[in-house]
Scaffold this motif. Structure first.
Motif, mmCIF file in Angstrom:
data_model
loop_
_atom_site.group_PDB
_atom_site.id
_atom_site.type_symbol
_atom_site.label_atom_id
_atom_site.label_comp_id
_atom_site.label_asym_id
_atom_site.label_seq_id
_atom_site.Cartn_x
_atom_site.Cartn_y
_atom_site.Cartn_z
ATOM 1 N N ARG A 74 0.728 -1.088 0.181
ATOM 2 C CA ARG A 74 -0.027 -0.017 0.133
ATOM 3 C C ARG A 74 0.927 1.263 0.105
ATOM 4 N NH1 ARG A 74 -4.376 0.109 4.639
ATOM 5 N NH2 ARG A 74 -5.154 -1.767 3.328
ATOM 6 N N ASN A 75 0.545 2.222 -1.017
ATOM 7 C CA ASN A 75 1.276 3.402 -0.970
ATOM 8 C C ASN A 75 2.717 3.232 -1.390
ATOM 9 O OD1 ASN A 75 -1.160 4.899 -0.359
ATOM 10 N ND2 ASN A 75 -0.666 4.472 1.642
ATOM 11 N N GLY A 76 3.251 2.014 -1.759
ATOM 12 C CA GLY A 76 4.472 1.755 -2.255
ATOM 13 C C GLY A 76 5.513 1.914 -0.910
ATOM 14 N N ARG A 77 5.099 1.490 0.251
ATOM 15 C CA ARG A 77 5.685 1.749 1.499
ATOM 16 C C ARG A 77 6.592 0.825 1.599
ATOM 17 N NH1 ARG A 77 1.864 1.376 4.688
ATOM 18 N NH2 ARG A 77 1.195 3.905 4.838
ATOM 19 N N ASN A 78 6.574 -0.414 1.074
ATOM 20 C CA ASN A 78 7.555 -1.580 1.232
ATOM 21 C C ASN A 78 8.349 -1.772 -0.066
ATOM 22 O OD1 ASN A 78 6.417 -2.018 3.859
ATOM 23 N ND2 ASN A 78 4.885 -2.971 2.683
ATOM 24 N N ALA A 79 9.376 -2.727 0.134
ATOM 25 C CA ALA A 79 10.066 -2.739 -0.989
ATOM 26 C C ALA A 79 10.761 -4.241 -1.102
ATOM 27 C CB ALA A 79 11.437 -1.960 -1.046
ATOM 28 N N PHE A 80 10.781 -4.648 -2.462
ATOM 29 C CA PHE A 80 11.302 -5.865 -2.903
ATOM 30 C C PHE A 80 12.834 -5.559 -3.439
ATOM 31 C CE2 PHE A 80 12.141 -9.459 -5.574
ATOM 32 C CZ PHE A 80 12.281 -10.573 -5.020
ATOM 33 N N THR A 81 13.896 -6.339 -3.110
ATOM 34 C CA THR A 81 15.142 -5.896 -3.591
ATOM 35 C C THR A 81 15.712 -7.036 -4.203
ATOM 36 O OG1 THR A 81 16.470 -6.163 -1.592
ATOM 37 C CG2 THR A 81 15.385 -3.965 -2.030
ATOM 38 N N VAL A 82 16.554 -6.889 -4.942
ATOM 39 C CA VAL A 82 17.396 -8.126 -5.729
ATOM 40 C C VAL A 82 19.046 -7.693 -6.013
ATOM 41 C CG1 VAL A 82 17.902 -9.736 -7.680
ATOM 42 C CG2 VAL A 82 15.614 -9.300 -6.920
#
Length: 232
Positions: free
Chosen positions: A118-126
């Motif tokens: 929601r609202n781009g609050r979190n992140a997935f990283t590689v």
């Protein structure tokens, strides 16, 4: 040293350096030999040498290139390349490769971040990291002398005459970062896969007193790792 730094785009930088270093008054043996303190530190041992004099020399020369993309729009990149030559002279006056003369080292590090939730609050990283270097020079063990002494004895007539195989390692990391909407708190979970190709990189070659033979010791192979971190 001569360097050049070029910001050819808002998020990109190219850096180049060329260098030369001359070393003198290096501790070497008084009796003519290929020993030099410039090689100390390449292994876990420390040489038991006495009667040293400051008459050795050495030199380092090379070029280094760095290409960097600063973190922006969810991506970053860092690549480095180093080509060099490191040599020394012991008290016998013969020029040899130092134990640190890998000749070439290359590294690539890059990553991507995607906003999720929601609202781009979190992140997935590689993230991906690749490293390569030429093999290290070393002095081979004298098997006959080692058997007689029941401990490793180096063949001091062949200082840094042998070379280990090249080094390569590829790592990947996947991460999930959860940022709290109410408090200044974040949770991060990383799954790290180190040396995913399970490359058998040689650490050193040594005399094995248990087997009465000369063998190779290897660095860590494929190794998965899990990390959880809380920031507040």
């Amino acid at each position: 040293m001569l360097g050049y730094d070029w910001r050819f785009a808002p998020s990109w930088r190219l850096k180049a350096e060329a260098y030369y270093q001359y070393l003198y008054d290096v501790p070497v043996e008084r009796t003519p030999s290929g020993f030099s303190m410039l090689n100390v530190g390449a292994t876990f041992g420390f040489p038991e040498k006495t009667d040293l004099v400051n008459e050795g020399t050495g030199s380092n020369r090379g070029i280094e290139l760095t290409l960097e993309k600063f973190f922006g729009k969810g991506t970053y990149l860092l690549t480095t390349a180093s080509i060099f030559d490191a040599r020394y002279k012991g008290s016998d006056g013969i020029e040899r490769n130092t134990a640190f003369n890998n000749r070439a080292v290359f590294n690539v590090l890059g990553g991507r971040e995607w906003k999720v939730g929601r609202n781009g609050r979190n992140a997935f990283t590689v993230d991906i990291k690749a490293a390569f270097s030429g093999g290290r020079y070393y002095t081979p063990a004298d098997l006959a002398a080692s058997l007689a002494a029941d401990e490793e004895k180096l063949d001091e007539s062949r200082y840094n005459s042998e070379r280990l195989s090249n080094y390569f390692r590829l790592d990947t990391r996947f991460g999930l970062r959860l940022n709290s909407a109410r408090r200044k708190l974040s949770h991060t979970l990383y799954i790290d896969f180190q040396n995913i190709t399970n490359n058998q990189n040689v650490l050193m070659q040594r005399y094995n007193t248990a087997k009465n033979a000369v063998g190779q010791a290897y660095r860590v192979g494929f190794f998965p790792d899990l990390l959880y971190r809380v920031q507040f």
